[in-house]
Motif scaffolding. Sequence first.
Motif, PDB file in Angstrom:
ATOM      1  N   CYS A   1       4.204  19.071  54.867  1.00  0.00           N
ATOM      2  CA  CYS A   1       5.572  18.622  55.147  1.00  0.00           C
ATOM      3  C   CYS A   1       5.522  17.466  56.140  1.00  0.00           C
ATOM      4  N   GLU A   2       5.200  16.303  55.623  1.00  0.00           N
ATOM      5  CA  GLU A   2       5.040  15.117  56.452  1.00  0.00           C
ATOM      6  C   GLU A   2       6.159  14.095  56.256  1.00  0.00           C
ATOM      7  N   GLU A   3       6.781  14.135  55.095  1.00  0.00           N
ATOM      8  CA  GLU A   3       7.790  13.127  54.771  1.00  0.00           C
ATOM      9  C   GLU A   3       8.954  13.770  54.030  1.00  0.00           C
ATOM     10  N   LEU A   4      10.075  13.854  54.710  1.00  0.00           N
ATOM     11  CA  LEU A   4      11.278  14.398  54.096  1.00  0.00           C
ATOM     12  C   LEU A   4      11.945  13.307  53.269  1.00  0.00           C
ATOM     13  N   ARG A   5      12.534  13.696  52.176  1.00  0.00           N
ATOM     14  CA  ARG A   5      13.164  12.707  51.296  1.00  0.00           C
ATOM     15  C   ARG A   5      14.604  13.108  50.978  1.00  0.00           C
ATOM     16  N   CYS A   6      15.388  12.093  50.666  1.00  0.00           N
ATOM     17  CA  CYS A   6      16.764  12.290  50.220  1.00  0.00           C
ATOM     18  C   CYS A   6      16.952  11.465  48.953  1.00  0.00           C
ATOM     19  N   ARG A   7      17.362  12.123  47.904  1.00  0.00           N
ATOM     20  CA  ARG A   7      17.615  11.420  46.652  1.00  0.00           C
ATOM     21  C   ARG A   7      19.114  11.388  46.386  1.00  0.00           C
ATOM     22  N   ALA A   8      19.628  10.192  46.161  1.00  0.00           N
ATOM     23  CA  ALA A   8      21.042  10.002  45.832  1.00  0.00           C
ATOM     24  C   ALA A   8      21.097   9.206  44.531  1.00  0.00           C
ATOM     25  N   GLY A   9      21.421   9.871  43.437  1.00  0.00           N
ATOM     26  CA  GLY A   9      21.405   9.203  42.146  1.00  0.00           C
ATOM     27  C   GLY A   9      20.006   8.731  41.812  1.00  0.00           C
TER      28      GLY A   9
END
Length: 284
Positions: free
Chosen positions: A266-274
């Motif tokens: 768990c080194e890079e959190l991501r957020c996907r929007a569309g």
Amino acid sequence: MLVGYSSSSEEEEEANPDPDPKPKPGGSSGRRRGCEEEEEEEDDSPRRKKLKAEERVATTRLPVPGCLLAMFPEEVELQTEDSSLHGGRVRSFKHERGNWATYVYFPYHPDEEFVELLDELLSAARAHGVALSQQEEFHLSLSQTVVLRHHWILPFTQRLKAGLAHCKKFTCSAGRLKVYCNAERTRTFLGMEVSTGHAQLLDLVRVVDRTMTEFHLDTFYKDPSFHVSLAWCVGDLTGLMKDCLQELQRLVDEHEDGPFALRLDCEELRCRAGNKTFSFALEP
């Protein structure tokens, strides 16, 4: 540029007919001229004028440049509600132009051992009458899927980044299979539940939830079961899945040299929007 007006030359021709018209053979030019003027007057209704104006506007309207369309694909992309084009999946909420499905997650990049185990699990489930489809990508969710308007995306991700500024990276692992079903009961999932790293994941959920609250969006579940979804099927097949869950778990526990454990850095959190993905690196 003004659109929908006749040129000055045309107006002058209508207002100033030829002062010395030449009569045509038969002496009927005056009568024919009068008939033509009557026909023009009959056809010069307000409705006809409006149609002509609309036609002139339509012919002068310029196409939108391709570079501008590429900047805003969500405005021109054709959306479909045909579930047959998505393996039978049904949207949790109706698509509307300008609405972007958004969620926060950690990506999981499978190794060869994981892929081999997943093939065994799918074959065993199929033998019990459950046809599972492998996930197209694997991840661990830290939020529900919510809807963001396009103009909210930038401030939302900026606020999320600020909240994560001092969060540390860590490692979590999973090895226990569990059956999940979505709230609409339209899909059933086979997942692998997290066994270590639960406390750190809860801390991150609190950060994500604060951002969700600021934008009046749904927060995560009160008692979350953190997991990586492995495969899915259409409909609520929870009962059938649980009937074969013990055998599937045995494949995990007895895999090759010992129990398989899914390890997620768990080194890079991501957020996907569309179709947009934003990454937030955690501190060492």
